[in-house]
Design a protein around this motif. Sequence first.
Motif, mmCIF file in Angstrom:
data_model
loop_
_atom_site.group_PDB
_atom_site.id
_atom_site.type_symbol
_atom_site.label_atom_id
_atom_site.label_comp_id
_atom_site.label_asym_id
_atom_site.label_seq_id
_atom_site.Cartn_x
_atom_site.Cartn_y
_atom_site.Cartn_z
ATOM 1 N N LEU B 133 0.785 0.709 -4.679
ATOM 2 C CA LEU B 133 0.041 0.865 -3.759
ATOM 3 C C LEU B 133 -1.067 -0.214 -4.334
ATOM 4 O O LEU B 133 -1.115 -1.322 -3.550
ATOM 5 C CB LEU B 133 -0.716 2.149 -3.615
ATOM 6 C CG LEU B 133 -0.213 3.095 -2.363
ATOM 7 C CD1 LEU B 133 -0.731 4.686 -2.967
ATOM 8 C CD2 LEU B 133 -0.508 2.508 -1.243
ATOM 9 N N ALA B 134 -1.127 0.005 -5.294
ATOM 10 C CA ALA B 134 -1.830 -0.831 -6.496
ATOM 11 C C ALA B 134 -1.680 -2.744 -6.204
ATOM 12 O O ALA B 134 -1.719 -3.067 -5.785
ATOM 13 C CB ALA B 134 -1.951 -0.191 -8.281
ATOM 14 N N ALA B 135 -0.706 -2.870 -6.394
ATOM 15 C CA ALA B 135 -0.252 -4.360 -5.884
ATOM 16 C C ALA B 135 -0.559 -4.793 -4.855
ATOM 17 O O ALA B 135 -0.662 -5.712 -4.641
ATOM 18 C CB ALA B 135 1.509 -4.432 -5.956
ATOM 19 N N LEU B 136 0.423 -3.995 -3.422
ATOM 20 C CA LEU B 136 -0.655 -3.998 -2.593
ATOM 21 C C LEU B 136 -1.502 -4.531 -2.137
ATOM 22 O O LEU B 136 -2.288 -5.185 -0.586
ATOM 23 C CB LEU B 136 0.348 -3.310 -1.425
ATOM 24 C CG LEU B 136 1.826 -2.836 -1.151
ATOM 25 C CD1 LEU B 136 2.324 -1.862 -0.874
ATOM 26 C CD2 LEU B 136 2.367 -4.559 -1.025
ATOM 27 N N VAL B 137 -3.116 -4.109 -2.555
ATOM 28 C CA VAL B 137 -4.118 -3.842 -2.641
ATOM 29 C C VAL B 137 -4.009 -5.191 -3.273
ATOM 30 O O VAL B 137 -5.678 -5.731 -2.637
ATOM 31 C CB VAL B 137 -4.830 -2.675 -2.846
ATOM 32 C CG1 VAL B 137 -6.255 -2.396 -2.876
ATOM 33 C CG2 VAL B 137 -5.054 -0.810 -1.759
ATOM 34 N N ASP B 138 -3.784 -5.157 -3.812
ATOM 35 C CA ASP B 138 -3.908 -6.899 -5.022
ATOM 36 C C ASP B 138 -3.374 -8.120 -4.015
ATOM 37 O O ASP B 138 -4.374 -8.976 -4.189
ATOM 38 C CB ASP B 138 -3.377 -6.402 -6.229
ATOM 39 C CG ASP B 138 -3.972 -5.868 -7.188
ATOM 40 O OD1 ASP B 138 -5.076 -5.535 -6.749
ATOM 41 O OD2 ASP B 138 -3.508 -5.622 -8.593
ATOM 42 N N ALA B 139 -2.504 -7.181 -3.210
ATOM 43 C CA ALA B 139 -1.847 -8.093 -2.499
ATOM 44 C C ALA B 139 -3.379 -8.412 -1.215
ATOM 45 O O ALA B 139 -3.045 -9.914 -0.629
ATOM 46 C CB ALA B 139 -0.632 -8.060 -1.695
ATOM 47 N N GLY B 140 -3.994 -8.350 -1.032
ATOM 48 C CA GLY B 140 -5.158 -8.796 0.260
ATOM 49 C C GLY B 140 -5.186 -6.750 0.917
ATOM 50 O O GLY B 140 -5.780 -7.046 1.965
ATOM 51 N N LEU B 141 -4.218 -6.174 1.057
ATOM 52 C CA LEU B 141 -3.924 -5.554 2.194
ATOM 53 C C LEU B 141 -5.558 -3.957 1.900
ATOM 54 O O LEU B 141 -5.512 -3.782 1.138
ATOM 55 C CB LEU B 141 -2.613 -4.853 2.062
ATOM 56 C CG LEU B 141 -1.746 -5.514 2.140
ATOM 57 C CD1 LEU B 141 -0.310 -4.300 1.920
ATOM 58 C CD2 LEU B 141 -1.273 -6.476 3.568
ATOM 59 N N ASP B 142 -5.713 -3.956 3.536
ATOM 60 C CA ASP B 142 -6.284 -3.039 3.395
ATOM 61 C C ASP B 142 -5.749 -1.611 3.115
ATOM 62 O O ASP B 142 -4.209 -1.773 3.163
ATOM 63 C CB ASP B 142 -7.080 -2.627 4.789
ATOM 64 C CG ASP B 142 -5.885 -2.522 6.233
ATOM 65 O OD1 ASP B 142 -5.087 -1.426 5.888
ATOM 66 O OD2 ASP B 142 -6.762 -2.838 7.570
ATOM 67 N N ASP B 143 -6.869 -0.463 2.992
ATOM 68 C CA ASP B 143 -5.578 1.104 2.273
ATOM 69 C C ASP B 143 -3.938 1.371 3.762
ATOM 70 O O ASP B 143 -3.325 1.518 2.769
ATOM 71 C CB ASP B 143 -6.980 2.347 1.994
ATOM 72 C CG ASP B 143 -7.662 2.251 0.633
ATOM 73 O OD1 ASP B 143 -7.489 0.768 0.260
ATOM 74 O OD2 ASP B 143 -8.448 2.852 1.096
ATOM 75 N N THR B 144 -4.983 1.149 4.596
ATOM 76 C CA THR B 144 -3.871 1.484 5.816
ATOM 77 C C THR B 144 -2.606 0.918 5.383
ATOM 78 O O THR B 144 -1.313 1.110 5.553
ATOM 79 C CB THR B 144 -4.250 2.082 7.149
ATOM 80 O OG1 THR B 144 -5.088 2.807 7.316
ATOM 81 C CG2 THR B 144 -3.213 2.223 8.040
ATOM 82 N N ALA B 145 -2.703 -0.577 5.463
ATOM 83 C CA ALA B 145 -1.843 -1.368 5.858
ATOM 84 C C ALA B 145 -0.955 -1.522 4.309
ATOM 85 O O ALA B 145 0.310 -1.471 4.048
ATOM 86 C CB ALA B 145 -2.095 -3.244 5.501
ATOM 87 N N ALA B 146 -1.699 -0.501 3.036
ATOM 88 C CA ALA B 146 -1.343 -1.008 1.794
ATOM 89 C C ALA B 146 -0.450 0.295 1.939
ATOM 90 O O ALA B 146 0.775 0.698 1.149
ATOM 91 C CB ALA B 146 -2.296 -0.677 0.822
ATOM 92 N N SER B 147 -0.404 1.926 2.642
ATOM 93 C CA SER B 147 0.539 2.863 2.178
ATOM 94 C C SER B 147 1.299 2.401 3.621
ATOM 95 O O SER B 147 2.718 3.501 2.749
ATOM 96 C CB SER B 147 -0.501 3.973 2.869
ATOM 97 O OG SER B 147 0.385 4.859 2.547
ATOM 98 N N ARG B 148 1.024 1.899 4.328
ATOM 99 C CA ARG B 148 2.647 2.054 5.197
ATOM 100 C C ARG B 148 2.909 1.287 4.682
ATOM 101 O O ARG B 148 4.726 1.443 4.391
ATOM 102 C CB ARG B 148 1.734 1.550 6.728
ATOM 103 C CG ARG B 148 1.143 2.278 7.458
ATOM 104 C CD ARG B 148 1.067 1.885 8.703
ATOM 105 N NE ARG B 148 1.091 2.796 9.978
ATOM 106 C CZ ARG B 148 0.097 2.512 11.116
ATOM 107 N NH1 ARG B 148 -0.455 1.885 11.345
ATOM 108 N NH2 ARG B 148 0.566 3.346 11.626
#
Lengths: 230, 230
Positions: B133-148
């Motif tokens: 999740l942390a890596a995907l948030v760092d990628a610029g995704l919002d929480d929902t997209a990061a979780s999915r």
Amino acid sequence: MPASSSSPRPRARGPRRRLDLAQVVAAAIARVDAGGPEALSIRGVALDLGVMPNAIYTYVADRAELEREIVDALLSRVDLRLLDGPAADWRARLVRYSLALRTVLLAHPGAAVLFMSAPMTGAHALAVGEGLLAALVDAGLDDTAASRGEYLVFVYMLGSVALEIAETDGRPPLPPEPARIAARRAAFAGIDAATHPITARTTDVAAGWISGEQFAWGLERVLDGITAAR
Amino acid sequence: MPASSSSPRPRARGPRRRLDLAQVVAAAIARVDAGGPEALSIRGVALDLGVMPNAIYTYVADRAELEREIVDALLSRVDLRLLDGPAADWRARLVRYSLALRTVLLAHPGAAVLFMSAPMTGAHALAVGEGLLAALVDAGLDDTAASRGEYLVFVYMLGSVALEIAETDGRPPLPPEPARIAARRAAFAGIDAATHPITARTTDVAAGWISGEQFAWGLERVLDGITAAR
DNA sequence: ACCTGAACACCGTTCAAGT
DNA sequence: ACCTGAACACCGTTCAAGT
């Protein structure tokens, strides 16, 4: 034509000789549907067919072959023509086939695990593969990208459904999706926000990982990724 | 410190009392490594530990719990810090962690199937999830997209490795990758070009589906798809 | 708390024999 | 060719008993 008995016919028991592979596979699927994944056994299938255990070996070499036959039989229940259609509709074709495959597997959850053990053998798997390839070629991919993309779609479809079913007892009918999502949300309640902050604030999304909506979303992302560099 | 015996020490047999869960899990992994997936059994683990079968139930409630412990133990062998790093490196972090997870699972192929049965429980799975999740948030995704996206990456990693291992006997060390690719190429030789034209002309690519190269390619496509709509 | 002894109800698979 | 009978070497799990 056979005389149709009006009495409530006894349930496939009794000494009916001359079996065939299709009956053995059907009995195996029925057994898994009734008792979950661990109910699958050579001896159990033989019992249901009113036959001694070793009679099954007339039709399959061993348990592993029975499992491969189950996979192939279930694969044949998904209409391959869902992959047909105009080239411009390649995406819709892939999506509707995937959803139909998911539906069939969710209807036989105890057998779905078997798809992760030897899915690429069997005549039907070959036909499905060709259909996926055709759709991806219609999407404008070259042969190499289409083949790689085909496997990625396979991995996504089968992996997704397997993980979804892993959280159930494998006995159909599964609880309705809202109930399964609610159970997941409850299980996420105890997450420690101090050690797992992002997980803690996204539990509502994670509860829905096993939903049809997430399945469709993931497939679209996979197709986006495959076709992004066209 | 214990007197180090210079004799070739006997292999973990003998009546050693006072077990603990870690020993049980380690014995189970060693057993699967030695005999493949179907060698896993409560009784076999007990035998290896020099204990009666039911003694195992002091440490796990049933076989399913032992399997979950195996999954968690293997997950703990993949260095979580591979997911750490500068936000700009989010993609490299996800790729190197995935490759490391694949390496660990390929080293214990008989246990890898278990990851498709109950992977999302366990403390280590939670920690891995937070890292993804942390890596995907760092990628610029919002929480929902990061979780999915997290779940999509999970499905990809685990599904990919499971399908790869499904074609082996599950006993380490697996044949080297070139040998496994060559075997697949040979198996594809009989494809009928009339009924499966695209499959027939892409067998060289399909032979490599189980390669590290395809694994990395697929992960990049998944990450492309997840971040495309940012 | 942790282990043994003994049992119950199962497994997959093989072999020889019958028809 | 297809099935039975009987056996072999296993399973997971439970219960009562010992220490």
